[in-house]
Design a protein around this motif. Sequence first.
Motif, PDB file in Angstrom:
ATOM      1  N   ARG A  29      28.719  -3.516  33.318  1.00 24.87           N
ATOM      2  CA  ARG A  29      29.121  -4.521  32.318  1.00 24.87           C
ATOM      3  C   ARG A  29      30.608  -4.842  32.462  1.00 24.87           C
ATOM      4  NH1 ARG A  29      26.329  -7.905  28.811  1.00 24.87           N
ATOM      5  NH2 ARG A  29      27.770  -8.595  27.216  1.00 24.87           N
TER       6      ARG A  29
ATOM      7  N   GLN B 153      27.228  -8.144  23.579  1.00 25.83           N
ATOM      8  CA  GLN B 153      26.068  -7.259  23.646  1.00 25.83           C
ATOM      9  C   GLN B 153      26.125  -6.437  24.914  1.00 25.83           C
ATOM     10  OE1 GLN B 153      22.654  -9.706  23.332  1.00 25.83           O
ATOM     11  NE2 GLN B 153      23.006 -10.243  21.203  1.00 25.83           N
TER      12      GLN B 153
ATOM     13  N   LYS C 231      15.313  -4.717  28.436  1.00 23.11           N
ATOM     14  CA  LYS C 231      16.291  -4.750  29.520  1.00 23.11           C
ATOM     15  C   LYS C 231      16.192  -6.054  30.300  1.00 23.11           C
ATOM     16  CE  LYS C 231      16.045   0.253  29.930  1.00 23.11           C
ATOM     17  NZ  LYS C 231      15.488   1.357  30.706  1.00 23.11           N
TER      18      LYS C 231
ATOM     19  N   LEU D 220      24.102  -3.905  27.786  1.00 20.58           N
ATOM     20  CA  LEU D 220      22.787  -3.704  28.381  1.00 20.58           C
ATOM     21  C   LEU D 220      22.210  -2.375  27.941  1.00 20.58           C
ATOM     22  CD1 LEU D 220      23.460  -5.014  31.981  1.00 20.58           C
ATOM     23  CD2 LEU D 220      22.372  -6.202  30.110  1.00 20.58           C
ATOM     24  N   CYS D 221      20.908  -2.325  27.781  1.00 21.27           N
ATOM     25  CA  CYS D 221      20.240  -1.093  27.355  1.00 21.27           C
ATOM     26  C   CYS D 221      20.269  -0.094  28.485  1.00 21.27           C
ATOM     27  CB  CYS D 221      18.796  -1.393  26.952  1.00 21.27           C
ATOM     28  SG  CYS D 221      17.939   0.049  26.374  1.00 21.27           S
TER      29      CYS D 221
ATOM     30  N   GLU E 141      17.998  -8.647  28.305  1.00 21.96           N
ATOM     31  CA  GLU E 141      19.445  -8.460  28.405  1.00 21.96           C
ATOM     32  C   GLU E 141      19.954  -8.964  29.748  1.00 21.96           C
ATOM     33  OE1 GLU E 141      21.760  -7.374  26.330  1.00 21.96           O
ATOM     34  OE2 GLU E 141      20.344  -7.208  24.680  1.00 21.96           O
TER      35      GLU E 141
END
Length: 793
Positions: A81, A58, A415, A60-61, A418
């Motif tokens: 990331r 996944q 967020k 991060l937003c 996450e």
Amino acid sequence: MASENQNKRPFPNNNNNPTTGATTTCSSAKKCIGDEKMVGTANNGRFRQAFSVVNGGQDLCPNSAPASNAGSECGGIEFTREDVEALLNEKPKRKDRFNLKERCDNMVEYIKRLKLCVKWFQELEGSYLFEQEKLRNTLDSAEQKCNEIEVLMKNKEEELNSIIMELRKNYASSQEKFTKEESDKLAAMDSLAREKEARLNMERSQTSLSEELARAQRDLLSANQKIASLNDMYKRLQEYNTSLQQYNGKLHTDLSTVEDELKRVEKDKSTMVESLSMLRGQLTMSRASQDEAIKQKDALVNEAAFLRAEVHQVRDDRDRLQSQAQALTTDLVKYKESAEKYGAELDILTIRSSELEATCSSQNNQLKILQNRLAIAEEKLQLSDSSAMETRTEYEGQKKLINELQSRLADAEFKLVEGEMLRKKLHNTILELKGNIRVFCRVRPLLPEDGISTEGKVISYPTSTEALGRGIDMVQNGQKHAFTFDQVFLPDATQDDVFVEISQLVQSALDGYKVCIFAYGQTGSGKTYTMMGRPGHPEQKGLIPRSLEQIFQTRQALQPQGWRYEMQVSMLEIYNETIRDLLSTNRSSSTENGVAGKQYTIKHDGNGNTHVSDLTILDVRSAKEVSFLLDQAAQSRSVGKTQMNEQSSRSHFVFTLRIFGVNESTEQQVQGVLNLIDLAGSERLSKSGSTGDRLKETQAINKSLSSLSDVIFSLAKKEDHIPFRNSKLTYLLQPCLGGDSKTLMFVNISPDPSSVGESLCSLRFAARVNACEIGIPRRQTSMRPSDSRLSYG
């Protein structure tokens, strides 16, 4: 389901120098995630953070822009990331594998960088919490303003309702006056008829036929004039009725518009339902009044038709009078005497007719005044409509602002989640590198048989950001004891909530790791419920059935990738320091005949694998087969009744699933083991009331748990000699407590105030277990030779 990279050891980076790798990571960490920076506030203090393993795939937003992290402990460093993944996958190369100092320095440097990354995510979490609180305050102010607007709209509606009520009262009064005028008109018509008769009598008494005819013609002329005046009055009344109908139609249209607007407001705000119901009631009353006005209009039309019929009748009378004029000459002498009398009556009727005309004119003036007041009321209604539209526009703007704030709040929460997931992954990586035993604490709900105590609640849960979901406080004799674990499950936590936190640990067994999960606690604290669940209730299945379902589902999902798995199951119990095979087919017969059963011995090989001699090991191919074996083992397990528990487990239950996997495309093979253990409950003889066999069982259980405590103390102190052989339980758990296994302990707690002493001992023991370092987990993988298969002892 998470990717396999979460359960693999970190791969080496391209940079051979660990110090250079750290510099590269810190410099690349200045990149932004999705063109935005992720910064936060630092958290001081050395304490462990609890996170579950998350899906590494996944992202991060990117739609966030928190405050700057200037002045934080991370020194302005930011992590993308890619930096985090590179840091997790980094494995420094060692020139000399026997240079322990170099390995230790590299590991310390790597842990420092991981701690720096964790601190940065803690700062990021603090900034998101601050922004979330700010958005909530803005949302509260917007809602307060919206409530004020709603109150203003209610006041406007009440004012409009009062105006409508006043108009209805005026309308009713005008209707009453109109009815009175109609009755006066009918009386005038009656008097007119009597006047005609008097005139006819007077004409009969006149001396000459010509005078009588002239007088009759004058009477007819006056009657025509009155008829014309009545027709004019009827036309005016008809016009007034038409105007009233138009006004009623306009009111109906306005009320329909208001009803539609109020319906839309009702969809947005449920609090205006009562106001809308009141308006609907008023609209019904208005429609009823409109129907009444229509009925009155129909009555007026009927009356007008009746007046027209009377006019025709008068004309017929006129013709008849002309024909009778000749006949009246004979009666002229007879009525001369009464002529004077009828003349006086005629004067009286004339005066009364003039009075009625004056009354009609005053009624017309009053009608004009009422029309003016209606016009003024319409202007006020238009002004109120315009103000209502402005208020409604402002309300729509506030609603849009609230929706925008809610969307921003949802983004911030996403967020935050996450960041929390990534921080959990980093935390789990640090725990694996340190080799600590993870500890989860679960508090069971209060049961009816626990009774009511005057001591009140003895367990509480801190709500601070650092300890939320990880901390538990216990009060004994007025003294508060605080504990922090990797995860704390409240009494309302479901079996599914608990399994979600360990699902990735179970997945590690398929990836080639040794995994051990055991439940510890006093009798009646919910260990067997956590591990096995409640029979006959699928939604309350325990960790063992859920783990098996996940493993077989994952095996099915990995088949397209070339993986083929073989699995074997064994189940045993340690009862009074004696190993019993729960899957043995001849166990019952040997026990009934009084013949001693098999003597099982525990052996550990050089690879850290554990073997129990003569233990029944069965191949399994589905979760249903394992479920059947679990039911069979549960029936064979030793249970007994004590004062603390109706069905108390009197032995340590060990479930072992051995996994052998081969990838046919890469020729890679893995060997994993999943040990799920339900320990017998610790208990005090003074509370359990055990005697006879129960007493022996209690002594054996407490002895084995005491040996487990000694092993934990030795591991915590890092002593050279660990007394694993003092008990068969500790000797069986030796690879889990002192080897390369991923180990997790559930400490189960009873909230009963009478059990606070045992609960406090369990928490202290769990804290010591949490501090033990048992080594870094090692994945068992190899390349498949020409003819190989996993062998079991």
